[in-house]
Design a protein around this motif. Structure first.
Motif, PDB file in Angstrom:
ATOM      1  N   GLN A  82      92.172 -16.009 -14.883  1.00 15.12           N
ATOM      2  CA  GLN A  82      91.881 -16.658 -13.593  1.00 15.12           C
ATOM      3  C   GLN A  82      90.768 -17.710 -13.671  1.00 15.12           C
ATOM      4  N   GLN A  83      90.288 -17.994 -14.871  1.00 13.42           N
ATOM      5  CA  GLN A  83      89.279 -19.035 -15.008  1.00 13.42           C
ATOM      6  C   GLN A  83      89.952 -20.405 -14.896  1.00 13.42           C
ATOM      7  N   LYS A  84      89.304 -21.317 -14.180  1.00 16.13           N
ATOM      8  CA  LYS A  84      89.823 -22.680 -14.031  1.00 16.13           C
ATOM      9  C   LYS A  84      89.225 -23.561 -15.125  1.00 16.13           C
ATOM     10  N   ILE A  85      90.102 -24.144 -15.932  1.00 17.86           N
ATOM     11  CA  ILE A  85      89.653 -24.910 -17.098  1.00 17.86           C
ATOM     12  C   ILE A  85      90.227 -26.319 -17.030  1.00 17.86           C
ATOM     13  N   LEU A  86      89.379 -27.307 -17.234  1.00 20.29           N
ATOM     14  CA  LEU A  86      89.796 -28.707 -17.299  1.00 20.29           C
ATOM     15  C   LEU A  86      89.638 -29.181 -18.739  1.00 20.29           C
ATOM     16  N   ILE A  87      90.716 -29.692 -19.322  1.00 25.16           N
ATOM     17  CA  ILE A  87      90.679 -30.231 -20.673  1.00 25.16           C
ATOM     18  C   ILE A  87      90.678 -31.753 -20.589  1.00 25.16           C
ATOM     19  N   VAL A  88      89.622 -32.364 -21.101  1.00 26.20           N
ATOM     20  CA  VAL A  88      89.462 -33.822 -21.060  1.00 26.20           C
ATOM     21  C   VAL A  88      89.931 -34.384 -22.392  1.00 26.20           C
ATOM     22  N   ARG A  89      90.895 -35.303 -22.355  1.00 20.47           N
ATOM     23  CA  ARG A  89      91.530 -35.754 -23.582  1.00 20.47           C
ATOM     24  C   ARG A  89      92.175 -37.124 -23.374  1.00 20.47           C
ATOM     25  N   GLY A  90      92.953 -37.573 -24.364  1.00 18.00           N
ATOM     26  CA  GLY A  90      93.762 -38.769 -24.230  1.00 18.00           C
ATOM     27  C   GLY A  90      95.184 -38.409 -23.837  1.00 18.00           C
ATOM     28  N   LEU A  91      95.929 -39.393 -23.410  1.00 19.13           N
ATOM     29  CA  LEU A  91      97.326 -39.167 -23.072  1.00 19.13           C
ATOM     30  C   LEU A  91      98.086 -38.651 -24.289  1.00 19.13           C
ATOM     31  N   GLY A  92      98.930 -37.661 -24.088  1.00 22.68           N
ATOM     32  CA  GLY A  92      99.762 -37.157 -25.174  1.00 22.68           C
ATOM     33  C   GLY A  92      99.023 -36.340 -26.199  1.00 22.68           C
ATOM     34  N   GLY A  93      97.913 -35.717 -25.821  1.00 23.87           N
ATOM     35  CA  GLY A  93      97.157 -34.907 -26.764  1.00 23.87           C
ATOM     36  C   GLY A  93      97.895 -33.638 -27.150  1.00 23.87           C
ATOM     37  N   ARG A  94      97.417 -32.968 -28.198  1.00 20.66           N
ATOM     38  CA  ARG A  94      98.039 -31.725 -28.663  1.00 20.66           C
ATOM     39  C   ARG A  94      98.015 -30.667 -27.556  1.00 20.66           C
ATOM     40  N   PRO A  95      99.119 -29.932 -27.371  1.00 25.51           N
ATOM     41  CA  PRO A  95      99.203 -28.975 -26.269  1.00 25.51           C
ATOM     42  C   PRO A  95      98.664 -27.577 -26.592  1.00 25.51           C
ATOM     43  N   GLU A  96      98.339 -27.307 -27.879  1.00 25.54           N
ATOM     44  CA  GLU A  96      98.054 -25.933 -28.285  1.00 25.54           C
ATOM     45  C   GLU A  96      96.907 -25.294 -27.500  1.00 25.54           C
ATOM     46  N   LEU A  97      95.825 -26.032 -27.287  1.00 26.17           N
ATOM     47  CA  LEU A  97      94.657 -25.458 -26.621  1.00 26.17           C
ATOM     48  C   LEU A  97      95.013 -24.974 -25.228  1.00 26.17           C
ATOM     49  N   GLY A  98      95.631 -25.831 -24.435  1.00 22.66           N
ATOM     50  CA  GLY A  98      95.993 -25.447 -23.076  1.00 22.66           C
ATOM     51  C   GLY A  98      96.974 -24.295 -23.047  1.00 22.66           C
ATOM     52  N   GLU A  99      97.956 -24.321 -23.931  1.00 19.82           N
ATOM     53  CA  GLU A  99      98.965 -23.256 -23.969  1.00 19.82           C
ATOM     54  C   GLU A  99      98.338 -21.913 -24.297  1.00 19.82           C
ATOM     55  N   LYS A 100      97.436 -21.902 -25.293  1.00 16.03           N
ATOM     56  CA  LYS A 100      96.805 -20.644 -25.684  1.00 16.03           C
ATOM     57  C   LYS A 100      95.890 -20.111 -24.576  1.00 16.03           C
ATOM     58  N   LEU A 101      95.201 -21.003 -23.893  1.00 17.54           N
ATOM     59  CA  LEU A 101      94.335 -20.566 -22.797  1.00 17.54           C
ATOM     60  C   LEU A 101      95.157 -20.021 -21.634  1.00 17.54           C
ATOM     61  N   GLU A 102      96.294 -20.644 -21.366  1.00 15.58           N
ATOM     62  CA  GLU A 102      97.169 -20.147 -20.299  1.00 15.58           C
ATOM     63  C   GLU A 102      97.727 -18.776 -20.660  1.00 15.58           C
ATOM     64  N   GLU A 103      97.992 -18.543 -21.949  1.00 13.13           N
ATOM     65  CA  GLU A 103      98.464 -17.227 -22.384  1.00 13.13           C
ATOM     66  C   GLU A 103      97.438 -16.139 -22.088  1.00 13.13           C
ATOM     67  N   ARG A 104      96.170 -16.534 -22.029  1.00 12.88           N
ATOM     68  CA  ARG A 104      95.106 -15.577 -21.729  1.00 12.88           C
ATOM     69  C   ARG A 104      94.857 -15.442 -20.228  1.00 12.88           C
ATOM     70  N   GLY A 105      95.635 -16.155 -19.443  1.00 16.87           N
ATOM     71  CA  GLY A 105      95.514 -16.036 -17.999  1.00 16.87           C
ATOM     72  C   GLY A 105      94.697 -17.117 -17.331  1.00 16.87           C
ATOM     73  N   ALA A 106      94.246 -18.124 -18.094  1.00 15.95           N
ATOM     74  CA  ALA A 106      93.467 -19.210 -17.504  1.00 15.95           C
ATOM     75  C   ALA A 106      94.369 -20.169 -16.735  1.00 15.95           C
ATOM     76  N   LYS A 107      93.778 -20.862 -15.784  1.00 18.11           N
ATOM     77  CA  LYS A 107      94.477 -21.901 -15.035  1.00 18.11           C
ATOM     78  C   LYS A 107      94.010 -23.251 -15.580  1.00 18.11           C
ATOM     79  N   VAL A 108      94.884 -23.942 -16.303  1.00 20.10           N
ATOM     80  CA  VAL A 108      94.502 -25.125 -17.072  1.00 20.10           C
ATOM     81  C   VAL A 108      94.978 -26.400 -16.384  1.00 20.10           C
ATOM     82  N   SER A 109      94.076 -27.367 -16.287  1.00 14.27           N
ATOM     83  CA  SER A 109      94.406 -28.717 -15.821  1.00 14.27           C
ATOM     84  C   SER A 109      93.965 -29.710 -16.893  1.00 14.27           C
ATOM     85  N   TYR A 110      94.472 -30.937 -16.797  1.00  8.38           N
ATOM     86  CA  TYR A 110      94.149 -31.964 -17.789  1.00  8.38           C
ATOM     87  C   TYR A 110      93.606 -33.210 -17.102  1.00  8.38           C
TER      88      TYR A 110
END
Length: 254
Positions: free
Chosen positions: A130-158
Motif C-alpha cells: 500500500q505504499q505509494k511510489i513514484l519512479i522518476v525516469r526517461g520514457l521507455g525505461g526498464r519495467p523491472e523495478l516497478g513490476e517488482k514493487l507492485e508484486e510486493r503490494g506497492a502502488k507505483v506511478s511513473y
C-alpha cells in the motif's frame, strides 16, 4: 594507463564531467556519447509533468533511476516547491544519482549497490504494501523495478522527464578518432548503440577492454562479442576508475 586513452560513452553533460575528472588524474580521454538525453518539450506532456510535481507530496517514496532523472527533477522541484514536502523518502539508484540529489538540497538516501536489482534487495525489509511510489525516469525505461514493487503490494506511478535517443554519427567521425585503449559504457542502451557503430566502423574495438556498470550489462556485452568485457560494479566515475586501474594492471601483468 596514463599514456592510454579512454573512450567515454556517457551522455552529456556527464561525459564532459567524466573527461575533466580523468584529465585531472593525468589520463587522456576520447568523448563519444552513445546516448542523447532530450528533456520533454511537448507542451501537453510538460503540463502533465507539472501536475505530477505539484502532487509529489502524496507519495511515500520517490525513486530516481539516473543522474539525468535527478537533475531534471530538481529543476521541476525548484520551480514548483519553494520548500520540499515533508514525509517523502527520496531515493537515488547509485551513488552518482544520490549525490546529484544531495548537491541540489534533496535529502536522498542510496542503496548500497548501483543497480535496480541492488535497490530491490535493499528494500526487502521495508513494508511496501500500500505504499505509494513514484519512479522518476526517461520514457521507455526498464519495467523491472516497478513490476517488482507492485508484486510486493506497492502502488507505483511513473514520472517521465526525458527521452533517450541514439546519436547520429557519420563514418568520418570514426575515421578521425585517435586510437583508444579502454572503453567505458554506463548503460545497456549505450552498449547497444556502441555495438552497432563498432560493428559498422570499428570492429577492432571489440577486442579492447570494455568496462560495464553491472553484471546484467556485462553479460549483454559478452553476448554482443566484446571479448574483454569487465564489470565495474557501478556507473559512477569512482567505480569505473577503480575498475580501469585494476583491469589494466592485470592486463599489464600478463
Amino acid at each position: 594507463m596514463q599514456n592510454g586513452r579512454i573512450l567515454i560513452t556517457r551522455p552529456e553533460p556527464e561525459n564532459t564531467v567524466s573527461c575533466e575528472r580523468l584529465h585531472s588524474l593525468g589520463w587522456s580521454t576520447v568523448p563519444l556519447p552513445m546516448l542523447e538525453i532530450m528533456p520533454i518539450e511537448d507542451a501537453q506532456q510538460r503540463a502533465v509533468i507539472r501536475s505530477q510535481i505539484f502532487n509529489i507530496d502524496v507519495f511515500d517514496y520517490v525513486i530516481f533511476v539516473s543522474k539525468n532523472a535527478a537533475r531534471l527533477a530538481c529543476d521541476w522541484l525548484d520551480a514548483c516547491w519553494p520548500m520540499l514536502p515533508m514525509g517523502v523518502h527520496w531515493i537515488g539508484i547509485g551513488q552518482g544519482t544520490t549525490q546529484t540529489l544531495l548537491d541540489e538540497g534533496v535529502p536522498a538516501l542510496s542503496n548500497p549497490g548501483h543497480t535496480t536489482e541492488a535497490l530491490l534487495e535493499w528494500l526487502k525489509p521495508v513494508r511496501m504494501k500500500q505504499q505509494k511510489i513514484l519512479i522518476v525516469r526517461g520514457l521507455g525505461g526498464r519495467p523491472e523495478l516497478g513490476e517488482k514493487l507492485e508484486e510486493r503490494g506497492a502502488k507505483v506511478s511513473y514520472l517521465c522527464l526525458y527521452e533517450r535517443k541514439k546519436p547520429e554519427y557519420l563514418a568520418q567521425t570514426f575515421v578521425m578518432l585517435p586510437d583508444i585503449d579502454v572503453i567505458w559504457v554506463t548503460s545497456g542502451e549505450s552498449l547497444v548503440n556502441l555495438s552497432e557503430y563498432a560493428t559498422r566502423y570499428k570492429p577492432e574495438w571489440k577486442k579492447h577492454p570494455i568496462l560495464t556498470p553491472s553484471n546484467r550489462v556485462n553479460q549483454q556485452a559478452i553476448e554482443m562479442g566484446w571479448i574483454k568485457a569487465q564489470c565495474a560494479h557501478g556507473a559512477d566515475d569512482n567505480s569505473l576508475i577503480k575498475a580501469t586501474q585494476l583491469f589494466t594492471g592485470r592486463q599489464h601483468d600478463r
